[in-house]
Design a protein around this motif. Structure first.
Motif, PDB file in Angstrom:
ATOM      1  N   PRO A  49       0.814  -1.221   0.000  1.00  0.00           N
ATOM      2  CA  PRO A  49       0.000   0.000   0.000  1.00  0.00           C
ATOM      3  C   PRO A  49       0.844   1.266   0.000  1.00  0.00           C
ATOM      4  CG  PRO A  49       0.077  -0.951   2.200  1.00  0.00           C
ATOM      5  CD  PRO A  49       0.803  -1.920   1.297  1.00  0.00           C
ATOM      6  N   ARG A  50       0.206   2.357  -0.374  1.00  0.00           N
ATOM      7  CA  ARG A  50       0.819   3.685  -0.256  1.00  0.00           C
ATOM      8  C   ARG A  50       0.364   4.290   1.066  1.00  0.00           C
ATOM      9  NH1 ARG A  50      -0.884   8.978  -1.256  1.00  0.00           N
ATOM     10  NH2 ARG A  50      -2.887   8.178  -2.018  1.00  0.00           N
ATOM     11  N   LEU A  51       1.305   4.660   1.901  1.00  0.00           N
ATOM     12  CA  LEU A  51       0.953   5.232   3.193  1.00  0.00           C
ATOM     13  C   LEU A  51       0.348   6.621   3.017  1.00  0.00           C
ATOM     14  CD1 LEU A  51       4.096   4.228   5.307  1.00  0.00           C
ATOM     15  CD2 LEU A  51       1.955   2.955   4.955  1.00  0.00           C
ATOM     16  N   PRO A  52      -0.633   6.988   3.828  1.00  0.00           N
ATOM     17  CA  PRO A  52      -1.268   8.305   3.711  1.00  0.00           C
ATOM     18  C   PRO A  52      -0.245   9.438   3.749  1.00  0.00           C
ATOM     19  CG  PRO A  52      -2.523   6.919   5.204  1.00  0.00           C
ATOM     20  CD  PRO A  52      -1.261   6.163   4.876  1.00  0.00           C
ATOM     21  N   GLY A  53      -0.456  10.426   2.884  1.00  0.00           N
ATOM     22  CA  GLY A  53       0.428  11.573   2.841  1.00  0.00           C
ATOM     23  C   GLY A  53       1.682  11.370   2.019  1.00  0.00           C
ATOM     24  N   HIS A  54       1.921  10.177   1.561  1.00  0.00           N
ATOM     25  CA  HIS A  54       3.119   9.862   0.786  1.00  0.00           C
ATOM     26  C   HIS A  54       2.791   9.847  -0.706  1.00  0.00           C
ATOM     27  CE1 HIS A  54       4.300   8.527   4.778  1.00  0.00           C
ATOM     28  NE2 HIS A  54       5.536   8.436   4.364  1.00  0.00           N
ATOM     29  N   GLY A  55       3.783  10.201  -1.509  1.00  0.00           N
ATOM     30  CA  GLY A  55       3.626  10.114  -2.958  1.00  0.00           C
ATOM     31  C   GLY A  55       2.850  11.258  -3.587  1.00  0.00           C
ATOM     32  N   THR A  56       2.570  12.317  -2.825  1.00  0.00           N
ATOM     33  CA  THR A  56       1.863  13.481  -3.373  1.00  0.00           C
ATOM     34  C   THR A  56       2.732  14.724  -3.151  1.00  0.00           C
ATOM     35  OG1 THR A  56       0.619  13.660  -1.279  1.00  0.00           O
ATOM     36  CG2 THR A  56      -0.434  12.489  -3.109  1.00  0.00           C
ATOM     37  N   THR A  57       2.560  15.380  -2.000  1.00  0.00           N
ATOM     38  CA  THR A  57       3.399  16.524  -1.635  1.00  0.00           C
ATOM     39  C   THR A  57       3.753  16.422  -0.156  1.00  0.00           C
ATOM     40  OG1 THR A  57       1.555  17.966  -0.948  1.00  0.00           O
ATOM     41  CG2 THR A  57       2.179  17.991  -3.292  1.00  0.00           C
ATOM     42  N   TRP A  58       4.885  16.991   0.201  1.00  0.00           N
ATOM     43  CA  TRP A  58       5.274  16.938   1.607  1.00  0.00           C
ATOM     44  C   TRP A  58       4.319  17.781   2.462  1.00  0.00           C
ATOM     45  CZ3 TRP A  58       6.291  21.239   4.438  1.00  0.00           C
ATOM     46  CH2 TRP A  58       6.710  22.404   3.790  1.00  0.00           C
ATOM     47  N   GLN A  59       3.692  18.770   1.842  1.00  0.00           N
ATOM     48  CA  GLN A  59       2.717  19.568   2.587  1.00  0.00           C
ATOM     49  C   GLN A  59       1.512  18.728   3.000  1.00  0.00           C
ATOM     50  OE1 GLN A  59       4.176  20.476  -0.264  1.00  0.00           O
ATOM     51  NE2 GLN A  59       4.837  22.623  -0.202  1.00  0.00           N
ATOM     52  N   GLU A  60       1.073  17.829   2.106  1.00  0.00           N
ATOM     53  CA  GLU A  60      -0.025  16.938   2.481  1.00  0.00           C
ATOM     54  C   GLU A  60       0.423  15.970   3.576  1.00  0.00           C
ATOM     55  OE1 GLU A  60      -3.259  13.807   0.612  1.00  0.00           O
ATOM     56  OE2 GLU A  60      -1.351  14.077  -0.406  1.00  0.00           O
TER      57      GLU A  60
END
Length: 252
Positions: A49-60
């Motif tokens: 799985p992709r952990l929440p907040g990862h793989g988008t932006t560090w701000q998220e």
């Protein structure tokens, strides 16, 4: 929110042996995808799985904490349990820490554990100060991409969100406090030349968990699953699973 290219989760349904793979802090499933695909080719049902907040932006990611990441793994673990006879867990860095937590919480439901350069203690001074720094500094330099192999690239953030990092000490404390509950077979891969995680974490595991097997990776840095020793990790983990599984690794 759009994902970084390569940050997609990976799932593969095959035989009755399930393997849950956990990527690292500020990283993405990309760092473990070759490992997952290797295990899938050899008959395992794999969840990455992709952990929440990862793989988008560090701000998220700065709006998430370790409990969010662990909850995502709990869900993936439950799905594997529902379709597989036995489940192994494995992880890189923070993912290794979360894998240990799953083993502590679920006991015999976790058949075995494989860790790569685990992070279970605050051995980086700047991270140790994160609970205070979060009030003054939104981000620090990133830790992704510590790879020796020429041309290999890790998909991850170039900045580390301090608010997210500030939640790590609590996770480390919980995992260390319950290490006595880890009675499953445990295989640890450790890179002596690791520029992200210091040797203290492996030293704790060696001291606290009887019978742990520790393999040294002398041709890789922190992200060893994308580095020169990756094939060794993949083959060794497959042998480990075959040794400790009660049912054969084969497709349905």
């Amino acid at each position: 929110m759009p994902l970084m290219r390569g940050a997609e989760p990976y799932h593969h349904e095959a035989g009755q042996i399930g393997v849950l793979l956990c990527h690292g802090f500020t990283g993405t499933p990309q760092s473990l995808r070759p490992w997952g695909e290797f295990l899938a080719r050899n008959g395992a049902s794999v969840s990455l799985p992709r952990l929440p907040g990862h793989g988008t932006t560090w701000q998220e990611m700065s709006r998430t904490r370790w409990q969010d990441w662990y909850a995502e793994l709990e869900k993936a673990f439950a799905v594997l349990q529902g379709r597989c006879a036995e489940v192994f867990v494995a992880g890189l860095s923070l993912g290794a820490c979360l894998a240990l937590r799953l083993a502590e919480v679920h006991g015999a439901a976790v058949k075995g554990v494989v860790l790569v350069n685990p992070s279970i203690t605050s051995d980086v001074p700047l991270l140790a100060l994160a609970p205070v720094l979060k009030w003054f500094v939104p981000s620090m330099p990133g830790v992704a991409g510590d790879i020796k192999k020429e041309g290999a690239v890790e998909v991850g953030y170039t900045r580390t969100p301090v608010r997210a990092a500030a939640t790590l000490p609590r996770l480390w404390s919980l995992v260390q406090a319950d290490l006595g509950k880890v009675t499953q077979p445990l295989l640890v891969y450790h890179s002596p030349e690791d520029h992200v995680v210091k040797p203290a974490s492996v030293a704790i595991l060696r001291r606290r968990i009887p019978g742990v097997t520790i393999e040294e990776l002398h041709d890789s840095y922190h992200v060893a699953t994308l580095d020169n020793d990756a094939d060794r990790i993949f083959a060794g983990s497959l042998d480990f699973i075959r040794t400790h599984a009660s049912v054969p690794l084969q497709r349905d």
